[in-house]
Design an enzyme around this catalytic site. Structure first.
Site, mmCIF file in Angstrom:
data_model
loop_
_atom_site.group_PDB
_atom_site.id
_atom_site.type_symbol
_atom_site.label_atom_id
_atom_site.label_comp_id
_atom_site.label_asym_id
_atom_site.label_seq_id
_atom_site.Cartn_x
_atom_site.Cartn_y
_atom_site.Cartn_z
ATOM 1 N N ASP A 31 0.867 -1.185 0.000
ATOM 2 C CA ASP A 31 0.000 0.000 0.000
ATOM 3 C C ASP A 31 0.895 1.222 0.000
ATOM 4 O O ASP A 31 1.996 1.201 0.563
ATOM 5 C CB ASP A 31 -0.912 -0.008 1.231
ATOM 6 C CG ASP A 31 -2.164 0.828 0.990
ATOM 7 O OD1 ASP A 31 -3.251 0.250 0.889
ATOM 8 O OD2 ASP A 31 -2.034 2.073 0.868
ATOM 9 N N THR A 122 -13.012 -2.778 -9.403
ATOM 10 C CA THR A 122 -14.135 -2.660 -10.342
ATOM 11 C C THR A 122 -13.844 -1.518 -11.292
ATOM 12 O O THR A 122 -13.773 -0.361 -10.881
ATOM 13 C CB THR A 122 -15.444 -2.411 -9.570
ATOM 14 O OG1 THR A 122 -15.622 -3.499 -8.680
ATOM 15 C CG2 THR A 122 -16.630 -2.320 -10.510
ATOM 16 N N LEU A 154 -17.367 -10.131 -3.473
ATOM 17 C CA LEU A 154 -17.489 -10.255 -2.020
ATOM 18 C C LEU A 154 -18.437 -9.206 -1.463
ATOM 19 O O LEU A 154 -18.467 -8.085 -1.951
ATOM 20 C CB LEU A 154 -16.115 -10.044 -1.363
ATOM 21 C CG LEU A 154 -14.941 -10.793 -1.972
ATOM 22 C CD1 LEU A 154 -13.648 -10.340 -1.313
ATOM 23 C CD2 LEU A 154 -15.151 -12.284 -1.787
ATOM 24 N N GLU A 156 -19.301 -6.938 1.875
ATOM 25 C CA GLU A 156 -18.751 -6.512 3.158
ATOM 26 C C GLU A 156 -19.546 -7.194 4.258
ATOM 27 O O GLU A 156 -20.755 -7.346 4.154
ATOM 28 C CB GLU A 156 -18.857 -4.993 3.307
ATOM 29 C CG GLU A 156 -17.888 -4.269 2.424
ATOM 30 C CD GLU A 156 -17.881 -2.770 2.673
ATOM 31 O OE1 GLU A 156 -18.117 -2.341 3.810
ATOM 32 O OE2 GLU A 156 -17.645 -2.039 1.707
ATOM 33 N N LYS A 205 -19.141 -8.060 -13.970
ATOM 34 C CA LYS A 205 -19.149 -7.426 -12.649
ATOM 35 C C LYS A 205 -20.192 -6.303 -12.569
ATOM 36 O O LYS A 205 -21.015 -6.253 -11.650
ATOM 37 C CB LYS A 205 -17.748 -6.883 -12.356
ATOM 38 C CG LYS A 205 -17.649 -5.936 -11.201
ATOM 39 C CD LYS A 205 -17.894 -6.641 -9.893
ATOM 40 C CE LYS A 205 -17.948 -5.629 -8.761
ATOM 41 N NZ LYS A 205 -17.859 -6.211 -7.472
ATOM 42 N N CYS A 261 -20.281 0.197 -3.285
ATOM 43 C CA CYS A 261 -20.320 -0.514 -4.575
ATOM 44 C C CYS A 261 -21.548 -0.190 -5.417
ATOM 45 O O CYS A 261 -21.422 0.376 -6.499
ATOM 46 C CB CYS A 261 -20.234 -2.010 -4.324
ATOM 47 S SG CYS A 261 -18.806 -2.437 -3.320
ATOM 48 N N LYS A 264 -22.072 3.499 -6.654
ATOM 49 C CA LYS A 264 -20.985 3.891 -7.562
ATOM 50 C C LYS A 264 -21.057 3.100 -8.876
ATOM 51 O O LYS A 264 -20.893 3.674 -9.959
ATOM 52 C CB LYS A 264 -19.666 3.619 -6.819
ATOM 53 C CG LYS A 264 -18.420 3.605 -7.642
ATOM 54 C CD LYS A 264 -17.214 3.456 -6.743
ATOM 55 C CE LYS A 264 -16.898 2.049 -6.321
ATOM 56 N NZ LYS A 264 -16.292 1.172 -7.301
HETATM 57 C C1 UGA Z 1 -22.042 -5.715 -3.132
HETATM 58 C C2 UGA Z 1 -22.303 -7.042 -3.841
HETATM 59 O O1 UGA Z 1 -23.310 -7.769 -3.144
HETATM 60 C C3 UGA Z 1 -21.037 -7.884 -3.932
HETATM 61 O O2 UGA Z 1 -21.280 -9.058 -4.669
HETATM 62 C C4 UGA Z 1 -19.960 -7.060 -4.637
HETATM 63 O O3 UGA Z 1 -18.732 -7.762 -4.686
HETATM 64 C C5 UGA Z 1 -19.750 -5.768 -3.872
HETATM 65 O O4 UGA Z 1 -20.986 -5.039 -3.815
HETATM 66 C C6 UGA Z 1 -18.698 -4.968 -4.612
HETATM 67 O O5 UGA Z 1 -18.933 -4.600 -5.759
HETATM 68 O O6 UGA Z 1 -17.596 -4.790 -4.083
HETATM 69 P P1 UGA Z 1 -21.826 -4.897 -0.582
HETATM 70 O O7 UGA Z 1 -21.829 -3.507 -1.125
HETATM 71 O O8 UGA Z 1 -20.804 -5.273 0.425
HETATM 72 O O9 UGA Z 1 -21.679 -5.972 -1.785
HETATM 73 O O10 UGA Z 1 -23.228 -5.104 0.115
HETATM 74 P P2 UGA Z 1 -24.590 -5.897 -0.163
HETATM 75 O O11 UGA Z 1 -24.755 -6.920 0.878
HETATM 76 O O12 UGA Z 1 -24.707 -6.315 -1.558
HETATM 77 O O13 UGA Z 1 -25.644 -4.731 0.130
HETATM 78 C C7 UGA Z 1 -25.652 -3.534 -0.616
HETATM 79 C C8 UGA Z 1 -26.759 -2.627 -0.150
HETATM 80 O O14 UGA Z 1 -28.032 -3.149 -0.527
HETATM 81 C C9 UGA Z 1 -26.841 -2.437 1.355
HETATM 82 O O15 UGA Z 1 -27.085 -1.080 1.622
HETATM 83 C C10 UGA Z 1 -28.014 -3.272 1.784
HETATM 84 O O16 UGA Z 1 -28.654 -2.783 2.947
HETATM 85 C C11 UGA Z 1 -28.912 -3.142 0.576
HETATM 86 N N1 UGA Z 1 -29.864 -4.252 0.414
HETATM 87 C C12 UGA Z 1 -29.420 -5.508 0.181
HETATM 88 C C13 UGA Z 1 -31.231 -3.997 0.468
HETATM 89 O O17 UGA Z 1 -31.660 -2.847 0.686
HETATM 90 N N2 UGA Z 1 -32.095 -5.037 0.292
HETATM 91 C C14 UGA Z 1 -31.669 -6.292 0.057
HETATM 92 O O18 UGA Z 1 -32.526 -7.199 -0.110
HETATM 93 C C15 UGA Z 1 -30.299 -6.545 0.005
#
Ligand code: UGA
Length: 461
Positions: A31, A122, A154, A156, A205, A261, A264
């Site tokens: 880093d 990404t 993945l 978070e 992606k 993610c 953006k």
């Molecule tokens: C997301 C994707 O799920 C991953 O596969 C991807 O690798 C990642 O982005 C990335 O591009 O790095 P993440 O942002 O960690 O992962 O979180 P998610 O669990 O997907 O949730 C995203 C948002 O959607 C959260 O604010 C969550 O509260 C919301 N959400 C999720 C809902 O409002 N309803 C749902 O049913 C599911």
């Protein structure tokens, strides 16, 4: 044991590096931030990710995981270098590639033997070719290399489990031999491996994230209609989820998607389409609905509090953009807090892990030491993040502490009937008739379906 350098110790780089170390490889994470590398060398982990700290410690002790600020040191005997640096949003929603460029230039200047450069950040479709171009132009003398795109999927909060139990590994390259070598690294995961060209892998992606964001906005739109027509969106989503073509995941209505993610990536995909002369109207609708989901909370609170928020005390339960992370980026709670304050509300908050970050990000937000302290003298409580610990709160105690018993459940965590019994004026997202305690008959009719749905909204048969 393969030697892998990982550029970037953000959440993707740290998780990827640590998991590959755990699979028996030798990993050196680089880093440019000395502060971050010093922290990691002291055994401190700059992000909150369940299980990561322990896994880092175990692999450092086993001599498989190292940290450095020096590309020379990291690339010395590396066969692969993974680019895992951040790609924030630029001014027009395009992905800002400055860190990818810096990493590619550092690799090109340093490499003294053939390397496979694997891009995990990404990046817009076409970036793999651009990286190859930068490397060729920056190398002091030509040395063989190949670029492979390997997007990460993945989440978070469950990143380690997601890595170890990947649904699929996507690899894109114009060099089949290099793609095959990267595929070998992933064999222990026993996941399906899809090998394609660079641009297609990059698009997989974006299309995946945009599709998941679309599901969320879709169910939020359905929630709005449910609210008007007296249906319960949780039951609707559960009923839909039984259809194998639909499935039960990512259909939780609420305050919309946040994080680093989805917001953006949907914006960046819209930007890519626009630049090419397309009209990505679905992506725009997805973003609009997501904006509305946050405003729903403000409008609902305003209505329940007599039409004005001025001077009203409102508590935000949960500040992180979702549970099991301390990440506040694009967090609905932080934006709603801001919107409420614009209307004169006095806003306070509580979160199990992101209080420190919240204090830094929004010094005007007052913070409580516990949900019970937060509830004291509130005019309304808004659930913003569905942390598990919030599902087990003593809601009678919360109710007793509040000045007015208004509970707005932005994540549909609570049972409207139970909350009504405690004495709350309860509003969930798209809960229709179940939101008003008096509609006992309608509730009895839907109970059988509710029994098949657990607290997380998962459907059992
Ligand atoms: C997301 C994707 O799920 C991953 O596969 C991807 O690798 C990642 O982005 C990335 O591009 O790095 P993440 O942002 O960690 O992962 O979180 P998610 O669990 O997907 O949730 C995203 C948002 O959607 C959260 O604010 C969550 O509260 C919301 N959400 C999720 C809902 O409002 N309803 C749902 O049913 C599911």
């Amino acid at each position: 044991m393969r030697h892998i350098a990982v550029a970037g110790t953000g959440y993707v780089g740290l998780v990827t590096g640590t998991c590959f170390a755990n699979l028996g490889n030798k990993i050196t994470c680089i880093d440019i931030s000395e502060e971050k590398i010093e922290m990691l060398k002291r055994g401190e982990v700059p992000i909150y990710e369940p299980g990561l700290s322990e896994l880092i410690q175990r692999n450092v002790q086993a001599g498989r995981l190292h940290f450095t600020t020096s590309y020379e040191e990291a690339l010395r005997d590396a066969e692969f270098v993974f680019i895992c640096v951040g790609t924030p949003s630029g001014v027009d929603g395009e992905a800002d590639l400055r860190y990818v460029r810096m990493a590619a230039e550092s690799i090109a200047r340093t490499m003294d033997h053939p390397l496979i450069i694997v891009n995990k950040s990404t990046v817009p479709v076409g970036t793999g070719d651009w990286v190859a171009d930068i490397i060729t132009r920056t190398q002091p003398k030509p040395i063989d290399f190949a670029v492979v795109s390997c997007p990460e999927f993945l989440k978070e909060g469950s990143a380690i489990t997601d890595f170890m139990n990947s649904d699929r590994v996507v690899l894109g390259s114009m060099n089949p031999e290099a793609a095959d070598k990267v595929a070998q690294l992933h064999l222990p995961l026993r996941a399906p491996i899809i090998v394609t060209d660079l641009r297609t892998a990059e698009m997989i992606k974006y299309a995946s994230n945009a599709f998941l964001a679309t599901r969320i906005s879709f169910i939020n739109e359905i929630a709005t209609i449910c609210e008007k027509l007296g249906a319960d969106v949780r039951e609707v989503a559960a009923g839909m989820g039984y259809d194998k073509r639909i499935g039960p995941h990512f259909l939780n209505a609420g305050l919309g998607y946040g994080g680093s993610c989805f917001p953006k990536d949907v914006k960046a995909l819209e930007h890519m389409a626009l630049v090419q002369g397309s009209h990505p109207s679905l992506l725009r609708a997805v973003m609009d609905i997501n904006r509305d989901a946050r405003r729903w909370a403000v409008i609902t609170l305003r209505k329940l509090l007599g039409g004005r928020l001025n001077g009203k005390r409102i508590g935000l339960l949960g500040l992180a953009f979702k549970p099991n992370t301390d990440d506040l980026r694009e967090s609905p709670a932080m934006e709603i807090g801001h919107l409420l304050r614009i209307e004169g509300a006095i806003v306070s908050g509580y979160d199990p892990v992101s209080m420190h970050g919240a204090a830094k990000l929004d010094p005007e937000l007052s913070l409580a030491a516990s949900p019970y302290e937060l509830a004291q003298d509130l005019d309304a409580l808004l659930i913003c993040t569905e942390w598990d610990e919030f599902k087990h709160l003593d809601m009678t105690r919360i109710h007793a502490g509040m000045a007015q018993p208004i509970l707005v459940d932005g994540r549909n965590v609570y049972d409207p009937i139970q909350m009504g019994r405690i004495g709350f004026i309860y509003r969930g997202v798209g809960r229709g008739q179940t939101s008003s305690f008096v509609e006992e008959d309608a509730i009895n009719m839907i109970t059988p379906l509710r029994n098949l749905v657990d607290a997380n909204g998962a459907v059992s048969t």
